[in-house]
Scaffold this motif. Structure first.
Motif, PDB file in Angstrom:
ATOM      1  N   ILE A 100       0.462  -1.054   0.121  1.00  9.97           N
ATOM      2  CA  ILE A 100       0.007   0.092  -0.066  1.00  9.97           C
ATOM      3  C   ILE A 100       1.049   1.261   0.362  1.00  9.97           C
ATOM      4  O   ILE A 100       1.909   1.535   0.345  1.00  9.97           O
ATOM      5  CB  ILE A 100      -1.237   0.110   1.410  1.00  9.97           C
ATOM      6  CG1 ILE A 100      -1.734   1.041   1.002  1.00  9.97           C
ATOM      7  CG2 ILE A 100      -0.028   0.013   2.825  1.00  9.97           C
ATOM      8  CD1 ILE A 100      -2.940   0.970   1.904  1.00  9.97           C
ATOM      9  N   SER A 101       0.667   2.270  -0.500  1.00  8.07           N
ATOM     10  CA  SER A 101       1.395   3.423  -0.748  1.00  8.07           C
ATOM     11  C   SER A 101       0.459   4.857  -1.132  1.00  8.07           C
ATOM     12  O   SER A 101      -0.607   4.393  -1.638  1.00  8.07           O
ATOM     13  CB  SER A 101       2.726   3.620  -2.730  1.00  8.07           C
ATOM     14  OG  SER A 101       2.069   3.334  -3.299  1.00  8.07           O
ATOM     15  N   LYS A 102       0.597   5.888  -0.749  1.00 10.53           N
ATOM     16  CA  LYS A 102       0.293   6.699  -1.152  1.00 10.53           C
ATOM     17  C   LYS A 102       0.693   7.982  -1.819  1.00 10.53           C
ATOM     18  O   LYS A 102       1.867   8.244  -1.616  1.00 10.53           O
ATOM     19  CB  LYS A 102      -0.346   7.744   0.058  1.00 10.53           C
ATOM     20  CG  LYS A 102       0.594   8.052   0.862  1.00 10.53           C
ATOM     21  CD  LYS A 102      -0.377   8.679   2.493  1.00 10.53           C
ATOM     22  CE  LYS A 102       0.786   9.128   3.170  1.00 10.53           C
ATOM     23  NZ  LYS A 102       0.745   9.712   4.610  1.00 10.53           N
ATOM     24  N   ASP A 103      -0.155   9.000  -2.523  1.00  8.51           N
ATOM     25  CA  ASP A 103       0.379   9.980  -3.329  1.00  8.51           C
ATOM     26  C   ASP A 103      -0.526  10.492  -2.590  1.00  8.51           C
ATOM     27  O   ASP A 103      -1.380  11.930  -3.335  1.00  8.51           O
ATOM     28  CB  ASP A 103       0.975   9.543  -4.541  1.00  8.51           C
ATOM     29  CG  ASP A 103       0.701  11.257  -5.410  1.00  8.51           C
ATOM     30  OD1 ASP A 103       1.366  12.129  -4.400  1.00  8.51           O
ATOM     31  OD2 ASP A 103       1.125  11.433  -7.032  1.00  8.51           O
ATOM     32  N   GLY A 104       0.865  11.711  -1.332  1.00  9.41           N
ATOM     33  CA  GLY A 104      -0.304  12.944  -0.948  1.00  9.41           C
ATOM     34  C   GLY A 104      -0.630  14.061  -1.902  1.00  9.41           C
ATOM     35  O   GLY A 104      -2.094  14.383  -1.966  1.00  9.41           O
ATOM     36  N   PRO A 105       0.329  14.535  -2.491  1.00 11.91           N
ATOM     37  CA  PRO A 105      -0.848  15.702  -3.476  1.00 11.91           C
ATOM     38  C   PRO A 105      -1.785  15.213  -4.049  1.00 11.91           C
ATOM     39  O   PRO A 105      -2.696  16.321  -4.769  1.00 11.91           O
ATOM     40  CB  PRO A 105       0.792  16.240  -4.348  1.00 11.91           C
ATOM     41  CG  PRO A 105       1.815  16.063  -3.617  1.00 11.91           C
ATOM     42  CD  PRO A 105       0.919  14.387  -2.577  1.00 11.91           C
ATOM     43  N   LYS A 106      -1.732  14.306  -5.089  1.00  9.80           N
ATOM     44  CA  LYS A 106      -3.381  13.500  -5.708  1.00  9.80           C
ATOM     45  C   LYS A 106      -3.959  13.634  -4.480  1.00  9.80           C
ATOM     46  O   LYS A 106      -5.081  12.711  -5.341  1.00  9.80           O
ATOM     47  CB  LYS A 106      -2.328  12.587  -6.879  1.00  9.80           C
ATOM     48  CG  LYS A 106      -1.379  13.505  -7.428  1.00  9.80           C
ATOM     49  CD  LYS A 106      -0.690  11.856  -8.479  1.00  9.80           C
ATOM     50  CE  LYS A 106      -0.017  12.451  -9.587  1.00  9.80           C
ATOM     51  NZ  LYS A 106       0.447  11.671 -10.334  1.00  9.80           N
ATOM     52  N   ASN A 107      -3.946  12.711  -3.490  1.00 11.21           N
ATOM     53  CA  ASN A 107      -4.869  12.296  -2.537  1.00 11.21           C
ATOM     54  C   ASN A 107      -5.206  10.759  -3.253  1.00 11.21           C
ATOM     55  O   ASN A 107      -6.294  10.275  -3.680  1.00 11.21           O
ATOM     56  CB  ASN A 107      -5.875  12.980  -2.850  1.00 11.21           C
ATOM     57  CG  ASN A 107      -5.841  14.392  -1.744  1.00 11.21           C
ATOM     58  OD1 ASN A 107      -5.541  14.883  -0.611  1.00 11.21           O
ATOM     59  ND2 ASN A 107      -7.190  15.129  -1.070  1.00 11.21           N
ATOM     60  N   THR A 108      -4.157  10.528  -3.366  1.00  9.37           N
ATOM     61  CA  THR A 108      -4.361   8.420  -4.106  1.00  9.37           C
ATOM     62  C   THR A 108      -3.809   7.834  -2.875  1.00  9.37           C
ATOM     63  O   THR A 108      -3.003   7.937  -3.267  1.00  9.37           O
ATOM     64  CB  THR A 108      -3.654   8.770  -5.633  1.00  9.37           C
ATOM     65  OG1 THR A 108      -4.787  10.270  -6.288  1.00  9.37           O
ATOM     66  CG2 THR A 108      -4.425   7.141  -6.196  1.00  9.37           C
ATOM     67  N   VAL A 109      -4.681   6.663  -3.144  1.00  8.24           N
ATOM     68  CA  VAL A 109      -3.561   5.666  -2.437  1.00  8.24           C
ATOM     69  C   VAL A 109      -4.026   4.680  -3.432  1.00  8.24           C
ATOM     70  O   VAL A 109      -4.481   4.127  -4.357  1.00  8.24           O
ATOM     71  CB  VAL A 109      -4.928   5.129  -0.833  1.00  8.24           C
ATOM     72  CG1 VAL A 109      -3.927   3.748  -0.150  1.00  8.24           C
ATOM     73  CG2 VAL A 109      -4.902   6.184   0.082  1.00  8.24           C
TER      74      VAL A 109
END
Length: 125
Positions: free
Chosen positions: A69-78
């Motif tokens: 599991i990972s996330k891209d904060g600026p894109k609000n995407t997990v």
């Protein structure tokens, strides 16, 4: 309020990989805990993985070392990266979000208030 939209499901052969995405629309400055769950036909929904705003992660034993599991904060995407898939991974996969979730409940579906519509993953042998 949090709205979640998943994508990336599909059909793959055993041993294959997929990447699921969950785009979150969040109307507060507070970032929630994000989780991925799955439900196979005739079975209860089970927690697969979760990630905290600070980056802490937890995995179900059944997917540890295969899923990430990972996330891209600026894109609000997990994201949920699924590797070494087996037919037992076939299920509807759901993204979920919740606040104030303690570590011991992070893979419990009743800890989450917001759910996406799900994306189907089918693995053939």
């Amino acid at each position: 309020q949090v709205q979640l939209v998943e994508s990336g499901g599909g059909s793959v052969q055993a041993g294959g990989s997929l990447r699921l995405s969950c785009v979150a629309s969040i109307d507060t400055p507070n970032r929630p805990v994000m989780g991925w769950f799955r439900q196979a036909p005739g079975k209860e929904r089970e927690g697969v993985a979760s990630i905290y705003p600070g980056g802490g992660r937890l995995y179900a034993d059944s997917v540890k070392d295969r899923f990430t599991i990972s996330k891209d904060g600026p894109k609000n995407t997990v994201y949920l990266h699924l590797n070494s898939l087996t037919p037992e991974d076939t299920a509807m996969y759901y993204c979920a979000a919740g606040y104030d979730i303690t570590w011991d409940r992070t893979l419990s579906e009743d800890a989450y208030n917001y759910w996406g519509q799900g994306t189907q993953v089918t693995v053939s042998s």
